[in-house]
Design a protein around this motif. Sequence first.
Motif, PDB file in Angstrom:
ATOM      1  N   THR A   1      -9.308 -17.436  27.994  1.00 45.02           N
ATOM      2  CA  THR A   1      -8.163 -16.652  27.541  1.00 45.02           C
ATOM      3  C   THR A   1      -7.803 -15.578  28.564  1.00 45.02           C
ATOM      4  OG1 THR A   1      -8.749 -17.023  25.226  1.00 45.02           O
ATOM      5  CG2 THR A   1      -7.274 -15.190  25.693  1.00 45.02           C
ATOM      6  N   GLY A   2      -8.788 -14.815  28.992  1.00 49.33           N
ATOM      7  CA  GLY A   2      -8.518 -13.733  29.940  1.00 49.33           C
ATOM      8  C   GLY A   2      -7.984 -14.240  31.263  1.00 49.33           C
ATOM      9  N   LEU A   3      -8.670 -15.212  31.832  1.00 46.13           N
ATOM     10  CA  LEU A   3      -8.222 -15.744  33.120  1.00 46.13           C
ATOM     11  C   LEU A   3      -6.904 -16.501  32.993  1.00 46.13           C
ATOM     12  CD1 LEU A   3     -11.593 -17.012  34.650  1.00 46.13           C
ATOM     13  CD2 LEU A   3     -10.298 -14.966  35.268  1.00 46.13           C
ATOM     14  N   GLY A   4      -6.772 -17.240  31.905  1.00 43.22           N
ATOM     15  CA  GLY A   4      -5.539 -18.010  31.707  1.00 43.22           C
ATOM     16  C   GLY A   4      -4.322 -17.118  31.561  1.00 43.22           C
ATOM     17  N   ILE A   5      -4.388 -16.179  30.654  1.00 43.40           N
ATOM     18  CA  ILE A   5      -3.248 -15.295  30.423  1.00 43.40           C
ATOM     19  C   ILE A   5      -3.001 -14.411  31.643  1.00 43.40           C
ATOM     20  CG2 ILE A   5      -2.418 -13.332  29.062  1.00 43.40           C
ATOM     21  CD1 ILE A   5      -3.706 -14.681  26.614  1.00 43.40           C
ATOM     22  N   GLY A   6      -4.074 -13.831  32.186  1.00 42.83           N
ATOM     23  CA  GLY A   6      -3.914 -12.962  33.356  1.00 42.83           C
ATOM     24  C   GLY A   6      -3.380 -13.710  34.564  1.00 42.83           C
ATOM     25  N   GLY A   7      -3.949 -14.862  34.831  1.00 38.50           N
ATOM     26  CA  GLY A   7      -3.516 -15.653  35.985  1.00 38.50           C
ATOM     27  C   GLY A   7      -2.091 -16.146  35.860  1.00 38.50           C
ATOM     28  N   VAL A   8      -1.763 -16.681  34.707  1.00 41.71           N
ATOM     29  CA  VAL A   8      -0.413 -17.201  34.496  1.00 41.71           C
ATOM     30  C   VAL A   8       0.610 -16.069  34.512  1.00 41.71           C
ATOM     31  CG1 VAL A   8       1.108 -18.311  32.802  1.00 41.71           C
ATOM     32  CG2 VAL A   8      -1.113 -19.311  33.320  1.00 41.71           C
ATOM     33  N   ALA A   9       0.287 -14.947  33.872  1.00 42.13           N
ATOM     34  CA  ALA A   9       1.217 -13.811  33.865  1.00 42.13           C
ATOM     35  C   ALA A   9       1.460 -13.306  35.283  1.00 42.13           C
ATOM     36  CB  ALA A   9       0.679 -12.685  32.984  1.00 42.13           C
ATOM     37  N   THR A  10       0.407 -13.262  36.093  1.00 42.53           N
ATOM     38  CA  THR A  10       0.549 -12.831  37.481  1.00 42.53           C
ATOM     39  C   THR A  10       1.428 -13.796  38.272  1.00 42.53           C
ATOM     40  OG1 THR A  10      -1.619 -11.784  37.412  1.00 42.53           O
ATOM     41  CG2 THR A  10      -0.730 -12.275  39.592  1.00 42.53           C
ATOM     42  N   LEU A  11       1.163 -15.075  38.136  1.00 41.07           N
ATOM     43  CA  LEU A  11       1.969 -16.077  38.852  1.00 41.07           C
ATOM     44  C   LEU A  11       3.414 -16.088  38.361  1.00 41.07           C
ATOM     45  CD1 LEU A  11      -0.584 -19.023  39.076  1.00 41.07           C
ATOM     46  CD2 LEU A  11       0.249 -17.586  40.942  1.00 41.07           C
TER      47      LEU A  11
ATOM     48  N   ILE B   1      -0.243 -23.994  32.013  1.00 40.60           N
ATOM     49  CA  ILE B   1      -0.375 -23.367  30.694  1.00 40.60           C
ATOM     50  C   ILE B   1      -0.838 -24.389  29.648  1.00 40.60           C
ATOM     51  CG2 ILE B   1       0.881 -22.228  28.809  1.00 40.60           C
ATOM     52  CD1 ILE B   1       2.625 -20.919  31.028  1.00 40.60           C
ATOM     53  N   LEU B   2      -0.275 -25.589  29.704  1.00 39.30           N
ATOM     54  CA  LEU B   2      -0.699 -26.632  28.760  1.00 39.30           C
ATOM     55  C   LEU B   2      -2.165 -26.997  28.977  1.00 39.30           C
ATOM     56  CD1 LEU B   2       2.436 -28.957  28.647  1.00 39.30           C
ATOM     57  CD2 LEU B   2       1.675 -27.310  26.927  1.00 39.30           C
ATOM     58  N   ALA B   3      -2.594 -27.041  30.224  1.00 41.37           N
ATOM     59  CA  ALA B   3      -4.008 -27.319  30.515  1.00 41.37           C
ATOM     60  C   ALA B   3      -4.885 -26.194  29.971  1.00 41.37           C
ATOM     61  CB  ALA B   3      -4.212 -27.488  32.014  1.00 41.37           C
ATOM     62  N   TYR B   4      -4.457 -24.952  30.177  1.00 43.37           N
ATOM     63  CA  TYR B   4      -5.196 -23.798  29.664  1.00 43.37           C
ATOM     64  C   TYR B   4      -5.270 -23.847  28.133  1.00 43.37           C
ATOM     65  CZ  TYR B   4      -4.858 -19.250  27.416  1.00 43.37           C
ATOM     66  OH  TYR B   4      -4.961 -18.225  26.520  1.00 43.37           O
ATOM     67  N   MET B   5      -4.143 -24.146  27.493  1.00 45.69           N
ATOM     68  CA  MET B   5      -4.123 -24.214  26.030  1.00 45.69           C
ATOM     69  C   MET B   5      -5.058 -25.316  25.527  1.00 45.69           C
ATOM     70  SD  MET B   5      -0.040 -23.568  25.341  1.00 45.69           S
ATOM     71  CE  MET B   5      -0.060 -23.968  23.608  1.00 45.69           C
TER      72      MET B   5
ATOM     73  N   PHE C   1      -4.713 -16.935  16.496  1.00 45.00           N
ATOM     74  CA  PHE C   1      -3.272 -17.200  16.537  1.00 45.00           C
ATOM     75  C   PHE C   1      -2.631 -16.455  17.711  1.00 45.00           C
ATOM     76  CE2 PHE C   1       1.157 -16.642  15.027  1.00 45.00           C
ATOM     77  CZ  PHE C   1       1.484 -17.988  14.951  1.00 45.00           C
ATOM     78  N   SER C   2      -3.065 -15.226  17.953  1.00 41.01           N
ATOM     79  CA  SER C   2      -2.553 -14.466  19.100  1.00 41.01           C
ATOM     80  C   SER C   2      -2.917 -15.145  20.411  1.00 41.01           C
ATOM     81  CB  SER C   2      -3.116 -13.049  19.109  1.00 41.01           C
ATOM     82  OG  SER C   2      -2.740 -12.373  17.960  1.00 41.01           O
ATOM     83  N   SER C   3      -4.138 -15.656  20.479  1.00 37.77           N
ATOM     84  CA  SER C   3      -4.584 -16.340  21.687  1.00 37.77           C
ATOM     85  C   SER C   3      -3.822 -17.637  21.930  1.00 37.77           C
ATOM     86  CB  SER C   3      -6.080 -16.649  21.602  1.00 37.77           C
ATOM     87  OG  SER C   3      -6.819 -15.457  21.542  1.00 37.77           O
ATOM     88  N   ARG C   4      -3.172 -18.146  20.919  1.00 42.45           N
ATOM     89  CA  ARG C   4      -2.317 -19.334  21.082  1.00 42.45           C
ATOM     90  C   ARG C   4      -0.865 -18.935  21.373  1.00 42.45           C
ATOM     91  NH1 ARG C   4      -5.396 -23.465  19.278  1.00 42.45           N
ATOM     92  NH2 ARG C   4      -7.070 -22.854  17.916  1.00 42.45           N
ATOM     93  N   CYS C   5      -0.413 -17.842  20.777  1.00 36.69           N
ATOM     94  CA  CYS C   5       0.998 -17.443  20.927  1.00 36.69           C
ATOM     95  C   CYS C   5       1.302 -16.844  22.297  1.00 36.69           C
ATOM     96  CB  CYS C   5       1.380 -16.443  19.842  1.00 36.69           C
ATOM     97  SG  CYS C   5       1.577 -17.202  18.232  1.00 36.69           S
ATOM     98  N   ILE C   6       0.410 -16.029  22.821  1.00 36.42           N
ATOM     99  CA  ILE C   6       0.676 -15.373  24.101  1.00 36.42           C
ATOM    100  C   ILE C   6       0.912 -16.397  25.211  1.00 36.42           C
ATOM    101  CG2 ILE C   6      -0.302 -13.859  25.875  1.00 36.42           C
ATOM    102  CD1 ILE C   6      -1.585 -12.276  23.517  1.00 36.42           C
ATOM    103  N   PRO C   7       0.050 -17.415  25.369  1.00 39.07           N
ATOM    104  CA  PRO C   7       0.351 -18.403  26.408  1.00 39.07           C
ATOM    105  C   PRO C   7       1.641 -19.172  26.124  1.00 39.07           C
ATOM    106  CG  PRO C   7      -1.797 -18.843  25.443  1.00 39.07           C
ATOM    107  CD  PRO C   7      -1.248 -17.642  24.767  1.00 39.07           C
ATOM    108  N   PHE C   8       1.932 -19.366  24.840  1.00 38.45           N
ATOM    109  CA  PHE C   8       3.174 -20.075  24.522  1.00 38.45           C
ATOM    110  C   PHE C   8       4.386 -19.230  24.922  1.00 38.45           C
ATOM    111  CE2 PHE C   8       6.494 -21.717  21.643  1.00 38.45           C
ATOM    112  CZ  PHE C   8       6.502 -23.031  22.087  1.00 38.45           C
ATOM    113  N   PHE C   9       4.306 -17.918  24.748  1.00 37.71           N
ATOM    114  CA  PHE C   9       5.410 -17.055  25.198  1.00 37.71           C
ATOM    115  C   PHE C   9       5.538 -17.090  26.722  1.00 37.71           C
ATOM    116  CE2 PHE C   9       4.703 -14.493  21.118  1.00 37.71           C
ATOM    117  CZ  PHE C   9       5.684 -15.210  20.451  1.00 37.71           C
ATOM    118  N   LEU C  10       4.410 -17.154  27.421  1.00 35.82           N
ATOM    119  CA  LEU C  10       4.459 -17.314  28.876  1.00 35.82           C
ATOM    120  C   LEU C  10       5.083 -18.659  29.236  1.00 35.82           C
ATOM    121  CD1 LEU C  10       0.945 -15.903  29.842  1.00 35.82           C
ATOM    122  CD2 LEU C  10       3.172 -14.804  30.203  1.00 35.82           C
TER     123      LEU C  10
END
Length: 181
Positions: free
Chosen positions: A34-44, A64-68, A118-127
């Motif tokens: 979660t941390g690396l996925g959200i942080g990495g994707v948000a940075t990119l 993002i789909l792979a991370y999810m 649910f938050s851990s699923r929604c944040i990457p979806f918003f990204l």
Amino acid sequence: MDDIEKKEWEFLLEQYKSLREEQLKKMERQYLITGLGIGGVATLLSAAYQYDIYSLFLILPLVILAYMTLYEAESRAIINVGKYVKEMEKEIIVNHKCLGWENWLEPSRYKVYDIIDFSSRCIPFFLYIGCILGIITFPKESEYPFVGGEKFRCIMACIYIVIGGMIFLYFVFEQRKKRET
């Protein structure tokens, strides 16, 4: 207690300990994902917007789909271990049914976990949606005429909307079903 019963109890105790340890390791991995996925994707994603790296918008939805999917795999494994441990607790703890974490943790007590999950699923979806918006808002003139073409961008955005939406909804509803059983 005879020798065979003693060995069975030792086996059950070791299995219980190892399952708990496995569950904790999976939770740690899930937090790391979660941390690396959200942080990495948000940075990119922010770099793609800031420095006009439009090709990232085409690749990031797949990342993002792979991370999810990784997150979902860990989540399901945690739930499966929990179910098994709960069954072990029901069989082993005869006189004090309130003992045992999984037996104590009934649905009313893990609502906070549902919110976090649910938050851990929604944040990457918003990204993910941010990436789709990036695809749609490609500049009209691009150094990649095919990739920058409006028709191509619309097709890619539609494909990503359908695929990502279906995967997101599937994961959310499957997770609810798994928790309820």
